[in-house]
Write an enzyme that holds these catalytic residues in place. Structure first.
Site, PDB file in Angstrom:
ATOM      1  N   ASP A 157     125.132 -35.860 -19.855  1.00  0.00           N
ATOM      2  CA  ASP A 157     124.802 -36.148 -18.459  1.00  0.00           C
ATOM      3  C   ASP A 157     124.633 -37.650 -18.253  1.00  0.00           C
ATOM      4  O   ASP A 157     124.597 -38.114 -17.121  1.00  0.00           O
ATOM      5  CB  ASP A 157     123.523 -35.402 -18.049  1.00  0.00           C
ATOM      6  N   ALA A 203     121.203 -34.249 -13.989  1.00  0.00           N
ATOM      7  CA  ALA A 203     120.157 -33.386 -14.534  1.00  0.00           C
ATOM      8  C   ALA A 203     118.814 -33.593 -13.848  1.00  0.00           C
ATOM      9  O   ALA A 203     118.022 -32.655 -13.723  1.00  0.00           O
ATOM     10  CB  ALA A 203     120.012 -33.606 -16.042  1.00  0.00           C
ATOM     11  N   THR A 205     120.643 -36.080 -22.246  1.00  0.00           N
ATOM     12  CA  THR A 205     120.190 -36.236 -20.858  1.00  0.00           C
ATOM     13  C   THR A 205     119.230 -37.411 -20.748  1.00  0.00           C
ATOM     14  O   THR A 205     118.563 -37.557 -19.715  1.00  0.00           O
ATOM     15  CB  THR A 205     119.474 -34.961 -20.370  1.00  0.00           C
ATOM     16  N   GLU A 245     128.065 -46.330 -17.699  1.00  0.00           N
ATOM     17  CA  GLU A 245     127.870 -45.310 -16.675  1.00  0.00           C
ATOM     18  C   GLU A 245     128.081 -45.945 -15.307  1.00  0.00           C
ATOM     19  O   GLU A 245     127.387 -46.925 -14.993  1.00  0.00           O
ATOM     20  CB  GLU A 245     126.460 -44.720 -16.791  1.00  0.00           C
ATOM     21  N   ILE A 294     110.053 -34.899 -20.989  1.00  0.00           N
ATOM     22  CA  ILE A 294     111.162 -33.958 -20.897  1.00  0.00           C
ATOM     23  C   ILE A 294     111.311 -33.193 -22.203  1.00  0.00           C
ATOM     24  O   ILE A 294     111.514 -31.969 -22.196  1.00  0.00           O
ATOM     25  CB  ILE A 294     112.459 -34.696 -20.540  1.00  0.00           C
ATOM     26  N   ARG A 318     119.404 -41.415 -22.089  1.00  0.00           N
ATOM     27  CA  ARG A 318     120.155 -42.591 -21.665  1.00  0.00           C
ATOM     28  C   ARG A 318     121.367 -42.746 -22.582  1.00  0.00           C
ATOM     29  O   ARG A 318     121.294 -42.489 -23.783  1.00  0.00           O
ATOM     30  CB  ARG A 318     119.290 -43.857 -21.728  1.00  0.00           C
ATOM     31  N   HIS A 332     125.262 -37.669 -14.287  1.00  0.00           N
ATOM     32  CA  HIS A 332     123.836 -37.996 -14.190  1.00  0.00           C
ATOM     33  C   HIS A 332     123.168 -37.155 -13.094  1.00  0.00           C
ATOM     34  O   HIS A 332     122.539 -37.685 -12.166  1.00  0.00           O
ATOM     35  CB  HIS A 332     123.647 -39.488 -13.896  1.00  0.00           C
TER      36      HIS A 332
END
Length: 335
Positions: free
Chosen positions: A269, A295, A244, A274, A166, A246, A293
């Site tokens: 994100d 993305a 984006t 979470e 990414i 963790r 979450h």
């Protein structure tokens, strides 16, 4: 015509029509004998006993049960596990590799929407769009001083933490824009960074000199709270943190303290925990933009993940190596 090898889905059946819409499923069924009405939720289910013994290709995804040595014993002909998602860390036992089974994932395909999300947020944050929107909403009039304010997308420094799939996609997407990109990744030297079109720097230099910092490192014991209170304090006033990757990479308590003062901004994100508790300050602070979450691949983007796995099966049947092989020895430093 030679018989097609047997394959089996181990994917949440709610996602199956999105991963394998009719045209993608048609390609898949030309290559392998697979029944789209059968999706594994329990490898020990008695109804599967006869079919498991014939399976050569296992198409996995979100919702797949863990693949343990006992499961592998029931799959004596298994040649490859094709994962229609990203990480397989919590899914596969090391015994998979020990038995010579090929593993491939759609992590590359899933990297694209995350990188696109990140690019969009970089550009919006460069224009300070979220704060300007809020000011406009509150007053009903455009904020004054926009022409002279010190913001914009003409030459800001963007720091990328982690040259992951990414992270590299984000670097590619930034090329047409007028940003100066710095990279921190302990596994990337100056020559490789130069080939990527960025400058390799220490984490401290990146944090102190970038207006926008985007996190793309994997979650490992070494990266837990990589951005702690001391490192967050290095970021200049008004800087933006985009995460984006963790939530565990950022010390949430330390970040909340910085954000509460208004010194920093954040686009998150992913978070730790979470999902966030309903009373989390991150959900209320005006300088924080939180998304749940989203993305990664959603909706019609899931089709890319299915296509990636069909391409991999086609390559394996042609005797070619997979493009997106997962190597056991690299799992400790990848997502």
């Amino acid at each position: 015509m030679p018989m097609r090898p047997t394959a089996l889905f181990a994917v949440d059946d709610r996602n199956l029509p999105l991963l394998f819409p009719p045209d993608v499923l048609a390609r898949l069924t030309e290559l392998v004998d697979i029944d789209p009405t059968i999706t594994v939720t329990d490898f020990a289910a008695p109804a599967l006993a006869g079919r498991l013994a014939e399976v050569e290709f296992l198409v996995t995804g979100w919702g797949c049960p863990p693949i343990t040595p006992d499961v592998l014993d029931a799959l004596p002909r298994l040649r490859a596990i094709l994962h229609t998602a990203g990480t397989v860390k919590k899914l596969l036992s090391p015994a998979v590799w020990e038995r010579g089974i090929t593993v491939s994932t759609a992590a590359d395909a899933n990297a694209l929407p995350v990188a696109e999300y990140t690019l969009g947020m970089i550009l919006l944050c460069g224009k300070d769009v979220f704060a300007l929107r809020d000011a406009y909403r509150e007053t009903g009039a455009p904020p004054r001083g926009l022409v002279v304010r010190d913001f914009g997308n003409a030459g800001p420094r963007v720091g990328i933490i982690g040259a992951s799939r990414i992270g590299r996609r984000v670097i590619e997407l930034l090329r047409p824009f007028d940003h100066r990109v710095l990279l921190h990744d302990p596994y990337v030297d100056e020559d490789e960074a130069r080939a990527l079109g960025v400058r390799a720097v220490s984490l401290e230099e990146l944090l102190t000199s970038c207006a926008i910092v985007s996190v793309h490192a994997p979650a490992t014991p070494e990266t837990r709270h990589l951005l702690d209170a001391e490192r967050l304090a290095l970021m200049p006033d008004g800087a933006v943190l985009i995460n984006t990757a963790r939530g565990s990479l950022v010390d949430t308590e330390a970040l909340v303290k910085e954000l509460t003062t208004g010194r920093l901004r954040a686009v998150l994100d992913v978070t730790e925990p979470e999902p966030l508790p309903a009373d989390s300050p991150l959900l209320r602070l005006p300088n924080v933009f939180v998304t749940p979450h989203v993305a990664g691949s959603l909706g019609n983007e899931l089709r890319r993940l299915g296509l990636s796995m069909v391409d991999e099966i086609e390559r394996l049947l042609d005797g070619s190596p997979p493009r997106h092989r997962v190597v056991l020895g690299e799992l400790d430093r990848t997502a």
